[in-house]
Design an enzyme around this catalytic site. Sequence first.
Site, PDB file in Angstrom:
ATOM      1  N   LYS A 188       7.090  -0.371  14.550  1.00  0.00           N
ATOM      2  CA  LYS A 188       5.993  -1.154  13.961  1.00  0.00           C
ATOM      3  C   LYS A 188       6.642  -2.175  13.046  1.00  0.00           C
ATOM      4  O   LYS A 188       7.209  -1.816  12.007  1.00  0.00           O
ATOM      5  CB  LYS A 188       5.099  -0.181  13.189  1.00  0.00           C
ATOM      6  CG  LYS A 188       3.990  -0.835  12.414  1.00  0.00           C
ATOM      7  CD  LYS A 188       3.047   0.194  11.819  1.00  0.00           C
ATOM      8  CE  LYS A 188       3.056   0.114  10.324  1.00  0.00           C
ATOM      9  NZ  LYS A 188       1.812   0.537   9.676  1.00  0.00           N
ATOM     10  N   LYS A 240       9.733   5.204   7.238  1.00  0.00           N
ATOM     11  CA  LYS A 240      10.073   4.027   6.429  1.00  0.00           C
ATOM     12  C   LYS A 240      11.257   4.428   5.556  1.00  0.00           C
ATOM     13  O   LYS A 240      11.138   5.331   4.713  1.00  0.00           O
ATOM     14  CB  LYS A 240       8.896   3.645   5.536  1.00  0.00           C
ATOM     15  CG  LYS A 240       7.699   3.033   6.259  1.00  0.00           C
ATOM     16  CD  LYS A 240       6.532   2.942   5.299  1.00  0.00           C
ATOM     17  CE  LYS A 240       5.420   2.042   5.811  1.00  0.00           C
ATOM     18  NZ  LYS A 240       4.204   2.186   4.964  1.00  0.00           N
ATOM     19  N   SER A 290       0.874  -1.185   0.000  1.00  0.00           N
ATOM     20  CA  SER A 290       0.000   0.000   0.000  1.00  0.00           C
ATOM     21  C   SER A 290       0.906   1.228   0.000  1.00  0.00           C
ATOM     22  O   SER A 290       1.042   1.924   1.000  1.00  0.00           O
ATOM     23  CB  SER A 290      -0.932  -0.018   1.211  1.00  0.00           C
ATOM     24  OG  SER A 290      -0.209   0.120   2.407  1.00  0.00           O
ATOM     25  N   HIS A 299       8.681  -1.139   9.397  1.00  0.00           N
ATOM     26  CA  HIS A 299       9.001  -2.101   8.331  1.00  0.00           C
ATOM     27  C   HIS A 299       8.128  -1.824   7.109  1.00  0.00           C
ATOM     28  O   HIS A 299       7.352  -0.863   7.107  1.00  0.00           O
ATOM     29  CB  HIS A 299       8.733  -3.524   8.845  1.00  0.00           C
ATOM     30  CG  HIS A 299       7.265  -3.766   9.117  1.00  0.00           C
ATOM     31  ND1 HIS A 299       6.717  -5.016   9.231  1.00  0.00           N
ATOM     32  CD2 HIS A 299       6.213  -2.902   9.294  1.00  0.00           C
ATOM     33  CE1 HIS A 299       5.425  -4.928   9.455  1.00  0.00           C
ATOM     34  NE2 HIS A 299       5.099  -3.665   9.500  1.00  0.00           N
ATOM     35  N   GLU A 357      -4.505  -2.686   9.229  1.00  0.00           N
ATOM     36  CA  GLU A 357      -3.759  -3.241  10.365  1.00  0.00           C
ATOM     37  C   GLU A 357      -4.451  -2.967  11.693  1.00  0.00           C
ATOM     38  O   GLU A 357      -4.879  -1.841  11.952  1.00  0.00           O
ATOM     39  CB  GLU A 357      -2.349  -2.615  10.422  1.00  0.00           C
ATOM     40  CG  GLU A 357      -1.556  -2.872   9.167  1.00  0.00           C
ATOM     41  CD  GLU A 357      -0.248  -2.086   9.110  1.00  0.00           C
ATOM     42  OE1 GLU A 357       0.259  -1.685  10.179  1.00  0.00           O
ATOM     43  OE2 GLU A 357       0.242  -1.868   8.001  1.00  0.00           O
ATOM     44  N   ASP A 359      -3.972   0.877  11.496  1.00  0.00           N
ATOM     45  CA  ASP A 359      -3.582   1.577  10.277  1.00  0.00           C
ATOM     46  C   ASP A 359      -4.737   1.412   9.294  1.00  0.00           C
ATOM     47  O   ASP A 359      -4.968   0.311   8.784  1.00  0.00           O
ATOM     48  CB  ASP A 359      -2.280   0.987   9.696  1.00  0.00           C
ATOM     49  CG  ASP A 359      -1.837   1.712   8.419  1.00  0.00           C
ATOM     50  OD1 ASP A 359      -2.525   2.677   8.013  1.00  0.00           O
ATOM     51  OD2 ASP A 359      -0.803   1.324   7.847  1.00  0.00           O
ATOM     52  N   ASP A 397       1.542   8.267   7.344  1.00  0.00           N
ATOM     53  CA  ASP A 397       2.433   7.345   6.619  1.00  0.00           C
ATOM     54  C   ASP A 397       2.440   7.779   5.150  1.00  0.00           C
ATOM     55  O   ASP A 397       3.341   8.512   4.727  1.00  0.00           O
ATOM     56  CB  ASP A 397       1.929   5.917   6.813  1.00  0.00           C
ATOM     57  CG  ASP A 397       2.625   4.902   5.922  1.00  0.00           C
ATOM     58  OD1 ASP A 397       3.672   5.235   5.339  1.00  0.00           O
ATOM     59  OD2 ASP A 397       2.131   3.756   5.784  1.00  0.00           O
ATOM     60  N   GLU A 447      -3.336   5.391  12.158  1.00  0.00           N
ATOM     61  CA  GLU A 447      -2.421   5.764  11.064  1.00  0.00           C
ATOM     62  C   GLU A 447      -3.211   5.927   9.761  1.00  0.00           C
ATOM     63  O   GLU A 447      -4.141   5.147   9.510  1.00  0.00           O
ATOM     64  CB  GLU A 447      -1.381   4.645  10.922  1.00  0.00           C
ATOM     65  CG  GLU A 447      -0.358   4.847   9.825  1.00  0.00           C
ATOM     66  CD  GLU A 447       0.604   3.648   9.770  1.00  0.00           C
ATOM     67  OE1 GLU A 447       0.904   3.055  10.834  1.00  0.00           O
ATOM     68  OE2 GLU A 447       1.018   3.285   8.652  1.00  0.00           O
ATOM     69  N   HIS A 500      -3.081  -6.195   2.512  1.00  0.00           N
ATOM     70  CA  HIS A 500      -2.161  -7.212   3.025  1.00  0.00           C
ATOM     71  C   HIS A 500      -2.781  -8.599   3.163  1.00  0.00           C
ATOM     72  O   HIS A 500      -2.146  -9.532   3.652  1.00  0.00           O
ATOM     73  CB  HIS A 500      -1.565  -6.765   4.367  1.00  0.00           C
ATOM     74  CG  HIS A 500      -0.713  -5.543   4.238  1.00  0.00           C
ATOM     75  ND1 HIS A 500      -0.268  -4.826   5.300  1.00  0.00           N
ATOM     76  CD2 HIS A 500      -0.231  -4.920   3.127  1.00  0.00           C
ATOM     77  CE1 HIS A 500       0.453  -3.791   4.870  1.00  0.00           C
ATOM     78  NE2 HIS A 500       0.479  -3.834   3.558  1.00  0.00           N
ATOM     79  N   GLU A 513       1.895  -9.497   6.972  1.00  0.00           N
ATOM     80  CA  GLU A 513       2.735  -9.092   8.103  1.00  0.00           C
ATOM     81  C   GLU A 513       2.630 -10.049   9.282  1.00  0.00           C
ATOM     82  O   GLU A 513       3.016  -9.713  10.406  1.00  0.00           O
ATOM     83  CB  GLU A 513       2.386  -7.665   8.517  1.00  0.00           C
ATOM     84  CG  GLU A 513       2.674  -6.673   7.397  1.00  0.00           C
ATOM     85  CD  GLU A 513       2.496  -5.218   7.799  1.00  0.00           C
ATOM     86  OE1 GLU A 513       2.032  -4.948   8.917  1.00  0.00           O
ATOM     87  OE2 GLU A 513       2.839  -4.356   6.980  1.00  0.00           O
TER      88      GLU A 513
HETATM   89  C1  LIG Z   1       3.696  -1.226   6.485  1.00  0.00           C
HETATM   90  C2  LIG Z   1       2.730  -0.747   5.705  1.00  0.00           C
HETATM   91  O1  LIG Z   1       2.381  -1.356   4.556  1.00  0.00           O
HETATM   92  P1  LIG Z   1       3.153  -1.260   3.166  1.00  0.00           P
HETATM   93  O2  LIG Z   1       4.549  -1.639   3.417  1.00  0.00           O
HETATM   94  O3  LIG Z   1       2.406  -2.217   2.294  1.00  0.00           O
HETATM   95  O4  LIG Z   1       3.022   0.169   2.731  1.00  0.00           O
HETATM   96  C3  LIG Z   1       1.965   0.445   6.087  1.00  0.00           C
HETATM   97  O5  LIG Z   1       1.093   0.884   5.329  1.00  0.00           O
HETATM   98  O6  LIG Z   1       2.205   1.038   7.141  1.00  0.00           O
HETATM   99 MG   LIG Z   2       0.625   2.575   6.841  1.00  0.00          MG
END
Ligand SMILES: C=C(OP(=O)(O)O)C(=O)O
Ligand SMILES: [Mg+2]
Length: 441
Positions: A398, A347, A45, A375, A166, A244, A322, A295, A157, A207
């Site tokens: 996370k 990230k 995503s 992650h 999430e 999330d 995010d 999130e 996911h 995940e």
């Molecule tokens: C970890 C996540 O998913 P992705 O790595 O698919 O963006 C997220 O959206 O926070």
């Molecule tokens: Mg996210």
Amino acid sequence: MNRYLPITYIYAREILDSRGNPTVEVEVVLDGVYEARASVPSGASTGQYEAVELRDGQERYLGLGVEKAVSNVNTKIANALLGENALSQGYIDHLLIDADGTENKSNLGANAILPVSMAVAKASAKALGLPLYQYLGGIRTDSMPVPMMNILNGGRHSKNSLDFQEFMILPVGAENFKESIRMGTEVYHKLKLILNKDQMVSAVGDEGGFAPDLKNAREALEYLMKAVELAGYDPGKDVVFAMDAAASELLNERTGCYDFPGEGSQEGCQISRSTNEMIDYYESLTAEFPLVSIEDGLAENDWEGWQKLTCRLGQNIQLVGDDLFVTNTRRISCGIKLQTANAVLIKLNQIGTLTEAFDAIHMAHKAGYRTIISHRSGETSEDMIADLAVACGSGQIKTGAPCRAERTAKYNQLLRIQEELGELASFRNPFAVDDGREQSS
Ligand SMILES: C=C(OP(=O)(O)O)C(=O)O
Ligand SMILES: [Mg+2]
């Protein structure tokens, strides 16, 4: 110690990530002696404004190949970096940014640039004989993060009916990191028992969280409540919840509303929520459950909606950007000016170098925003984000469910760090009302 440690070898290869897709691994050697290896994850995503992950046109396994990214490391990046001083991470990262020459790393690819940036830092730490968290964080590196464990997966996911991506537990009542891992894992196992008893699927999503066909977010949070209680803990005190929503994935560009196809399929009708209805929905969920963090509650371009959301819930609830911020100081500074969100998900591959990720963390902390090191849904056994979380004193990490080796690699590295820090290790509940602690920066 010689303060000049030349990069004498750089080599990239294709490896597999946890979804069975190709990704990039890089090896570097400093001064012909100090070796390190790093690999990059991949999101499902992904935010519209992330640095570009370079993929070949050709399908490999389930996804697209990374031959171009691998070749960029072995040619253009190696040419730019060989002989340069690895101990100057900022300089190395700027050479990488210059070699790419674009705003979003679309030339060489963030998946080519980042593993080099990471491997150089890892090798430098090794050469200096320092633990990585200390090399990255300096002398004030004693703060262990609270794990945000994603134990129910939905959205992009998994292929179940949960529209939000999430549902996470945070064992904030633990005495220390090790205990928080034990508590979270106990809740995870109890959740499996309850799902099995209710004849629900307990297969896992990307995940490592379970991916049953639940009706909606409310039902997911009810399951979390039951699992926490069955594990002998007090929801709201020992364990709190985070979600999330990954709302950019739910946005219907045509109507401007957020569609909930999974919830609709369970109810036998179409379900869609406007921005205001989304905010009302979050407000009711936070009133009913010990839900302390949301999130991407709204989409990445809905700045106005985010302002409203922050105004309504930002005093009491952690609102994490995010896709909204994509670890990018330009977007974070915009968010700070507009007073949107109050926390930034970090990230590494959204921005592409360690230096720029640190810039994002410092900017967030300076403005009083929290940071959470994260992650991606497609991971490798790379565990560097564990050291990063300690290094920058984020206080939260996370990194998925406490199962599947690519997720436990990070938790296990944190267990090693806690052991190494011994009595120096601190562990605090970031949501404690009387917690006047500032994040370090
Ligand atoms: C970890 C996540 O998913 P992705 O790595 O698919 O963006 C997220 O959206 O926070
Ligand atoms: Mg996210």
